[in-house]
Design a protein around this motif. Structure first.
Motif, PDB file in Angstrom:
ATOM      1  N   HIS A 108       0.834  -1.210   0.000  1.00  0.00           N
ATOM      2  CA  HIS A 108       0.000   0.000   0.000  1.00  0.00           C
ATOM      3  C   HIS A 108       0.863   1.253   0.000  1.00  0.00           C
ATOM      4  O   HIS A 108       1.946   1.282   0.581  1.00  0.00           O
ATOM      5  N   ASP A 137       5.904   0.427   7.569  1.00  0.00           N
ATOM      6  CA  ASP A 137       4.478   0.194   7.236  1.00  0.00           C
ATOM      7  C   ASP A 137       4.004   1.262   6.267  1.00  0.00           C
ATOM      8  O   ASP A 137       3.450   2.251   6.677  1.00  0.00           O
ATOM      9  N   MET A 138       4.168   1.044   4.922  1.00  0.00           N
ATOM     10  CA  MET A 138       4.958  -0.054   4.461  1.00  0.00           C
ATOM     11  C   MET A 138       5.745   0.315   3.212  1.00  0.00           C
ATOM     12  O   MET A 138       5.826  -0.427   2.278  1.00  0.00           O
ATOM     13  N   GLU A 171      -5.083   1.712   2.323  1.00  0.00           N
ATOM     14  CA  GLU A 171      -5.117   0.572   3.247  1.00  0.00           C
ATOM     15  C   GLU A 171      -5.357   1.028   4.674  1.00  0.00           C
ATOM     16  O   GLU A 171      -6.064   0.391   5.443  1.00  0.00           O
ATOM     17  N   GLU A 172      -4.750   2.161   5.030  1.00  0.00           N
ATOM     18  CA  GLU A 172      -4.804   2.595   6.428  1.00  0.00           C
ATOM     19  C   GLU A 172      -6.162   3.182   6.801  1.00  0.00           C
ATOM     20  O   GLU A 172      -6.524   3.202   7.977  1.00  0.00           O
ATOM     21  N   GLU A 197       3.331  -6.506   4.077  1.00  0.00           N
ATOM     22  CA  GLU A 197       3.228  -5.731   5.318  1.00  0.00           C
ATOM     23  C   GLU A 197       4.412  -6.129   6.205  1.00  0.00           C
ATOM     24  O   GLU A 197       5.074  -7.150   5.965  1.00  0.00           O
TER      25      GLU A 197
HETATM   26 ZN   LIG Z   1       0.357  -1.410   6.489  1.00  0.00          ZN
END
Ligand SMILES: [Zn+2]
Length: 424
Positions: A108, A137-138, A171-172, A197
């Motif tokens: 991501h 991350d990441m 993603e977050e 990840e």
């Molecule tokens: Zn992540």
């Protein structure tokens, strides 16, 4: 006897030495030779803010990664999303061929660090540690994917392979299931999904991770003068909510992999909750029996069966309301879980072999309870998958975030050999 032991020792030495092919050994050397470029690229992408809601930043990071992948023979495209989702979209890089497994590589582009936070640039703290926003991350994981592919490309080992690199932009803080439809569709056309990840070192990978979902408890009760609580006015909405939460914990609190966290509670004569801001307010007085309570919580689980069973138990508890109170609970799905499976474990075994052949020792399956939810979970029901293959480090989602720079080249090498073997 001594001779035999010596002989065995020599044989096993020889096995380790021989277990990497000449082509694989040259991939390892190439990764090492390309490390200075790899690290400077990591620094560049970490230094561009790509908080989920900073759409320009997410696209800029994606474009830079796309340019790199283009040089490796990938076709680049952006998957755009409806404006209503307010997300940057996703970077997809593909190449088609006929060799080995069709691979789907997941990363991501976004981080939890929005532009409003003070910038923490990429900093080399010492030989083995670097800090920066999203370094493990990441962005480290994304750069790892690109570096592994680059080493393979340099050795002409990507020819005729089928690989899709899918870096999501949200993603977050996901734009919802609508933002994952294309992702799921493309993953279904592959033979294995590998997600990058944060790695937990070189010794374990993720074959299962829990899913997340949410619930809302609303309690209504007879209100009136506080002196009449426990008698003709019943118990009020706050005691009833306390009963429900205590029963949840008492009856379901010990189940493996199951957790449920009440994250917000408001009670009083009147309550109001704004889902846009996650803010709530309440009006109440000590001499009035509370008429309303609202609780918002999450529910983390491994497997749909565990989730459904927990929901049934919670529903039963809710229904046994105290006199003159009434509770209602609603559930909402979030991210599914990735259940450990034989197919996932088979992929882990390939990593395990690669790791042993490289002299890094065995690779086990990590504890599914130790990780939150991730993008890989959206496709876990359709395709064998692994996660935790990315850069290693600590403190994700905080200003303490660091990345292990000593393990980074080894993790890139391990992935390069893994991709090589899966695409033969
Ligand atoms: Zn992540």
């Amino acid at each position: 006897m001594k001779k035999l032991v010596l002989l065995l020792a020599l044989v096993s030495q020889a096995v380790v030495g021989q277990s990497l092919s000449a082509a694989e050994k040259s991939v390892l050397t190439t990764v090492t030779a390309q490390m200075p470029q790899t690290e400077s690229f990591l620094e560049k992408v970490v230094n561009i803010n790509s908080g989920t809601l900073n759409k320009e930043g997410v696209r800029q990071v994606g474009d830079m990664m796309g340019d790199e992948l283009k040089k490796l023979g990938f076709t680049i495209e952006w998957v755009t999303l409806p404006d209503s989702l307010n997300r940057a979209g996703h970077l997809v890089a593909t190449r088609r061929g006929n060799k080995g497994k069709k691979l789907f590589l997941i990363g991501h582009l976004d981080t939890v660090f929005e532009k409003s936070l003070p910038m923490e640039p990429f900093t080399r703290l010492n030989d083995s540690t670097a800090s920066g926003q999203g370094v493990n991350d990441m962005k480290g994981g994304d750069v790892l994917v690109i570096a592994a592919l680059k080493a393979l490309h340099t050795q002409k080992l990507l020819d005729d392979t089928s690989i899709t690199v899918y870096f999501t932009g949200d993603e977050e803080s996901s734009g919802g299931i609508e933002s994952r439809l294309d992702f799921i569709e493309r993953a279904k056309q592959s033979d294995a999904a590998l997600a990058f990840e944060t790695a937990q070192g070189l010794k374990s990978v993720t074959t299962g991770r829990r899913g997340s979902s949410s619930w809302t408890l609303t309690v209504k009760a007879r209100s009136g003068h506080s002196s009449r609580i426990f008698s003709d006015l019943g118990y009020g909405a706050i005691y009833e909510a306390a009963r429900v939460l205590t029963e949840f914990r008492r009856t379901l609190g010990q189940e493996q992999y199951l957790t449920f966290n009440p994250g917000l509670i408001v009670g009083g004569s009147e309550v109001h909750y704004d889902p846009q801001t996650a803010k709530a307010d309440a009006i109440g007085k000590t001499n009035i029996v509370a008429g309303s309570t609202l609780v918002k919580g999450d529910l983390r689980f491994l497997g749909e069966a565990q989730k459904e069973k927990a929901r049934v138990r919670m529903q039963e508890i809710v229904e046994k309301s105290l006199p003159l109170t009434g509770s209602k609970i609603t559930f909402a799905d979030g991210i599914p879980s990735m259940e450990p499976s034989a197919a996932n474990d088979k992929l882990r075994a390939v990593v395990d072999n690669v790791s042993r052949d490289m002299g890094f020792g065995p690779v086990t399956a990590g504890d599914p309870g130790s990780r939150g939810a991730g993008d890989v979970s959206f496709v876990a029901a359709y395709v064998p998958c692994l996660d935790g293959l990315g850069a290693s480090g600590k403190g994700a989602h905080s200003i303490e975030e660091t990345m292990n720079m000593a393990e980074f080249p080894k993790l890139i090498q391990r992935t390069a050999i893994l991709l090589y073997r899966l695409t033969r």
